[in-house]
Structures are given as C-alpha cells and as structure tokens.
Enzyme design. Structure first.
Site, short mmCIF file in Angstrom:
data_model
loop_
_atom_site.label_atom_id
_atom_site.label_comp_id
_atom_site.label_asym_id
_atom_site.label_seq_id
_atom_site.Cartn_x
_atom_site.Cartn_y
_atom_site.Cartn_z
CG ASP A 223 -1.81 1.09 1.22
OD1 ASP A 223 -2.88 0.95 0.30
OD2 ASP A 223 -1.84 1.92 2.38
CD GLU A 282 -1.81 2.49 -3.68
OE1 GLU A 282 -3.27 2.93 -3.81
OE2 GLU A 282 -1.52 2.45 -2.55
C1 NOJ Z 1 -4.47 2.95 -0.69
C2 NOJ Z 1 -5.70 1.91 -0.48
O1 NOJ Z 1 -6.15 1.27 -1.43
C3 NOJ Z 1 -6.76 2.74 0.11
O2 NOJ Z 1 -7.99 2.18 0.25
C4 NOJ Z 1 -6.46 3.51 1.35
O3 NOJ Z 1 -7.33 4.43 1.91
C5 NOJ Z 1 -5.27 4.10 1.32
N1 NOJ Z 1 -4.13 3.50 0.34
C6 NOJ Z 1 -4.44 4.53 2.46
O4 NOJ Z 1 -4.27 3.24 3.27
#
Ligand code: NOJ
Length: 550
Positions: A223, A282
């Site tokens: 993440d 990500e």
């Molecule tokens: C990306 C995640 O996919 C999202 O759902 C989340 O709110 C943020 N990162 C913070 O962790």
C-alpha cells in the site's frame, strides 16, 4: 523465463509465475458474508473460492482483514499479524490458504507500511511516552509552530495536507499545555505515519513479512509504496493543496530516494523463500518513475494505473502504452495492468461518461478494455465485480462510510458495494444470509442489482462473466501453445485515426476500435472479441479483438 500455470501446491513453481498471471482482487468486506452480520468475511470467501477458481485466474489479492478499528475499512491496521474478528479467525485464514492452494490459486495479502492505526500498541505506547522518547521516534511526533509569542505549538509543524482532506497533523494530546507535540498522518488522524528513518520500523516490518511468508502466503501488495519516507526536516510543501491523487501534489512525501532501500531489503527476503514470494506495489506515479520500483533488485511488479486516468482516446493509450513498454525495456518488469480497484470509479461508469445513461456504452467499452488488457504482455489484475460489469453505485449520502467522504467530500463507497450473487427473491442478492435490518449489508445494494448477479450471468453465454472466463482460458492456452512468450513486448500504434493496436509479437495483436466508425482489422484470425463481429474482418466502435496474424 518460463510460464507456469500449475497449482502452487504442485511443486512445479518456477519462481516467475507472476509475469503472466491474472490475479483477482478480493475486497473481503463486500465479497461474501458467511456469518450474516452484513460484512463479508473469511467464511464467505472460503465458500466462494471455487467460483474464483472457475474464472481460471492464477490467484487472489485480499485487501486488509487484519485487526483494525475500520476507520479506513481496514487500511488502519492495529495488529499486522492477526485477523479481525469482524472477518473471522486465524484458523479460518489457514483453511482459506490451504483451500486456495489446493484449487491452484496463489494468495497475496495487502501490507500497509506507510501508516498503522492509532490503536496500534506501538502508537499507544508512543502517546504514553514523553516527547523525544524512542517510542515517539517510531512515528513523526514534532513540536508545532506558534502563531504568536506565548501561544506555543498552536499551529502544525508544516503546511502538509492529508490525502483525505484537512491537515496532515493532529495534536498528540489535544489541549495539553505540557505535551505540545503533533503527529503526522497523511491519511486520517486514525492512521499515524511510521517514521521510516528509524531502523526499528524497518525491523518491525521485516518481522511482519516473515510472519505471513512463513505461513505460505505467496506475495504482498504494498500500500502507498512510494510514500514511507518524508523529506528530511519535514519542510513546508510548495503548495498547501490537498495531496489527493496519490500524494503526487506534495513531492516531499512521495517518491523519496530512500524508499528504494526498503524494497531491496524486502526483495532479498522474498527470495529467501521457495518459491520466491511476489512483491507488487501500489506506486501511483508516472510510468518512468514507477518503473524504478521494479528494478531487478526491488519489487517484481507495480500496478500500471496509467490507462485509468485516460478517456477513450487511442492516441493517449498508444502513447502511455509506449511509455510503459520503454520502462519495461529499461528495467525488465512487464506492466501489471489494472483498470479497477476498490479506490477507483468502476470502469463501466468511467467509460460511460459518469452517468446512468452512459451505462450501455460504458459496459461495451469496459468489456473491450478488459479483453484488451488480458491480451497484453504482463500480469492483469481484475477487481471483484469487474467480471460482472458492475457499474459504480451512487450510494445514498447517509449510508456513505468512506473517510475520504467525511473529510474530503469524495466517496469511494460506490466501487465497494457488496457483490450480487443471486437475483431476488434471495436476501441481499445472496451476499449475506441475514434479512432486512438496517446496516445489513454494510453498504446498501441498489435496486436492480440482481440483473448483474453471478447466477444470472452464468446462464448467459453473452454475459461479461462469460467473456472474462473465456478470455482468461484462451490466454492460458496461448501461453501453452507458445503464441504468448515471456519475451513479448508491446508495440503500440493507431491505425485509421481510431484503431488502437498493440502488437504483442509477430504472431499476435490486440485491437480496440475507439472511434465512431467501423474499422478494418489487420489480416489474420480473430480469436476473441468483446462483442460479436458484425462483418468479418471489421471491428465496430467500442469493440476489441485478439488477432492471430497471418
Ligand atoms: C490505498 C488503499 O487502496 C486505500 O483504500 C487506502 O485508503 C489508502 N491506500 C490508505 O491506506
């Protein structure tokens, strides 16, 4: 490189299965509810794993189910090595992992290293410790600024804004005259950022990774992977606008060079396991910067979100495709395609112009885009419900729970509505056995949701579900027949002004008609199309085809 489509339990894993994989993203809250409390859970997922296997995909990525106050639907983790009772137990997780493996599905989990929950014991210890203590150094606790002499620390340490809206700082102890520190949270106040300049944080996360890898988890989705490190000294940002769009508006919290060392360490760890564990990030950055995270000694993959931001524009797709190909050639990692996830407006709605009226058009385009992506070289990620052609739901304001809505006025709830498994009269479209009480399911399913139900689509050979299942199966056959190979790249071009083409190799290309007129396809055999061809050799607008070249 080799392709291995076999079962992870079969002992035939080559270590690079992910280069060609199709991964199905499970958002457990909204997938299937086994215990009837209105929230999807591990029991529900276990029961539906055969459905996922029937799609022919190689694995699942599960978004967080670890203990959490659920301020950000699980992305606020209070125990990285547990299971939240909302979702079930560790025994259930172990059962799930074993069953998935026996069905030939790999299992990827989400790791959230930028921040934890304010309920995490280490944050609680930090709050209880004195300013300047080692406990506080695990996070970013800093004295504030003063608006006037005598009003010590009444302003936050800098002008950084939270991704969810509002400032990125909260007082450690609101109103205290003696403890005047603030702590940093790039997301909600319930999600304090770790201080990655403290080596103890890196050691802690290594233990988290080991925990799941030791269990046999096949990989991790990371993440906010380009976050983690903040500019030294935490200076003011050039602009104090909200850091929406994946932190990009504030270069001081994103893509700092030191972050790469983390992934080198994680890659070394992932390769200590047999088979090697997968790291997919990500990394919400432009292709050339994102590609630096997939250098040979860092992550294996970073999501190629690039098409998500584009309209239905062949020249833009070709140019971004070419950029991604250039990055692949430079660093070796093929793109990991994704058109949807739990944070993004559903592609049916995006491609249909955002309105209900555009839904038919949006569905045609979204089917075409998904077929195209499944034919491109690289891995592909499908978000639950994308295989059903689900549109974004306009969740009633009073039912919205996304912290981005409450703090920033943007809602991601519409992409997270529980899946329809059956058409009425079954309660909650088969998502949850419980009937009718408010809050069950946790997000309301809209009128007419049953039209998209799995059960309905399984009976219909023209359904989106049938299209996706056939495409994933054909993709595997083409690998087995050697039409797809690990050396494939993407050569992108636009023909006749609106036919987007990606030539995968001398034998195979993907074509998408993105204009308003039918276009002639290159000579060859059409192996698949998103909608039936009306005239042989011609592609109607908003259709896509896989072509085996003469
Ligand atoms: C990306 C995640 O996919 C999202 O759902 C989340 O709110 C943020 N990162 C913070 O962790």
């Amino acid at each position: 490189m080799t392709h291995d489509g076999g079962s992870p339990s079969a002992g035939s894993v080559t270590g690079d299965w992910w280069d060609s994989a199709v991964i199905y993203q499970v958002y457990p809250r909204s997938f299937a509810d086994g215990n009837g409390d209105g929230v999807g859970d591990l029991a529900g997922l276990i029961a539906r794993l055969p459905y996922i296997a029937s799609l022919g995909v190689d694995g699942i990525w599960m978004t967080p189910f670890q203990p959490s106050p659920q301020v950000d639907q699980g992305y606020d983790v209070s125990d990285y090595c547990g299971v939240d009772p909302l979702f079930g137990t560790m025994d259930e997780f172990d059962t799930l992992l074993e069953l998935a493996h026996s069905l030939g599905l790999r299992v990827l989990l989400d790791v959230v290293p930028n921040h934890c929950s304010s309920a995490h014991p280490l944050f609680q210890q930090a709050l209880a410790a004195r300013p300047g203590s080692p406990e506080r150094d695990m996070f970013h606790f800093v004295e504030g600024r003063s608006s006037a002499p005598g009003s010590a620390s009444d302003l936050p340490p800098n002008n950084w804004q939270s991704v969810f809206g509002g400032r990125a700082w909260s007082r450690a102890v609101p109103g205290s005259a003696t403890d005047t520190q603030w702590y940093l949270h790039l997301f909600s106040p319930g999600q304090p950022d770790w201080n990655w300049r403290n080596p103890a944080v890196g050691d802690y996360f290594e233990s988290v990774l080991r925990f799941w890898f030791d269990k046999g988890v096949d990989g991790l989705r990371i993440d906010v992977a380009h976050g983690l490190f903040k500019a030294d000294g935490l200076p003011d940002a050039p602009s104090a606008t909200a850091v929406v769009d994946g932190l990009r508006a504030n270069p001081l919290v994103s893509d700092q060079e030191d972050v790469h060392e983390v992934y080198r360490r994680w890659r070394t760890l992932a390769e200590k396991y047999q088979p090697h564990r997968l790291l997919v990030g990500e990394v919400n950055l432009e292709p050339a910067r994102a590609a630096r995270y997939t250098r040979a000694d860092e992550m294996h993959q970073a999501f190629a979100f690039a098409f998500v931001k584009l309209g239905w524009d062949p020249a833009a797709w070709a140019s971004v495709g070419a950029e991604l190909e250039a990055a692949r050639q430079l660093h070796g990692a093929a793109p990991s395609w994704a058109l949807e996830n739990h944070d993004i407006v559903r592609s049916v709605t995006r491609f249909g112009g955002g309105t209900k009226d555009g839904r038919e058009l949006g569905l045609r385009r979204s089917r075409a885009a998904l077929l195209a992506l499944l034919g491109l070289p690289g891995a592909a990620y499908i978000y639950q419900g994308q295989e059903l052609g689900l549109p974004e739901v306009d969740v009633p304001v009073e039912a919205r729970v996304d912290p981005m809505w409450t703090r920033g006025g943007i809602t991601r709830d519409g992409a997270r509505v529980p899946l329809p498994w059956t058409a009425p009269p079954e309660a909650n479209h088969g998502f949850s056995p419980a009937t009718g009480q408010p809050g069950n399911p946790w997000l309301p399913q809209p009128e007419g949701w049953g039209r998209y139900a799995v059960e309905t689509q399984q009976q219909n050979p023209g359904s989106t579900l049938a299209l996706v299942t056939a495409a994933v199966g054909l993709r595997r056959q083409l690998w087995d027949q050697g039409v797809f190979t690990a050396d494939d790249g993407g050569t992108w071009r636009v023909e006749d002004g609106n036919l987007l083409i990606c030539e995968r190799n001398a034998k195979f290309l993907v074509a998408v008609a993105m204009g308003t007129e039918a276009v002639r396809l290159p000579a060859g055999t059409v192996l698949a199309s998103a909608a039936p061809l009306e005239t042989d050799g011609w592609l109607q607008p908003d259709n896509a085809a896989w072509v085996l070249l003469d």
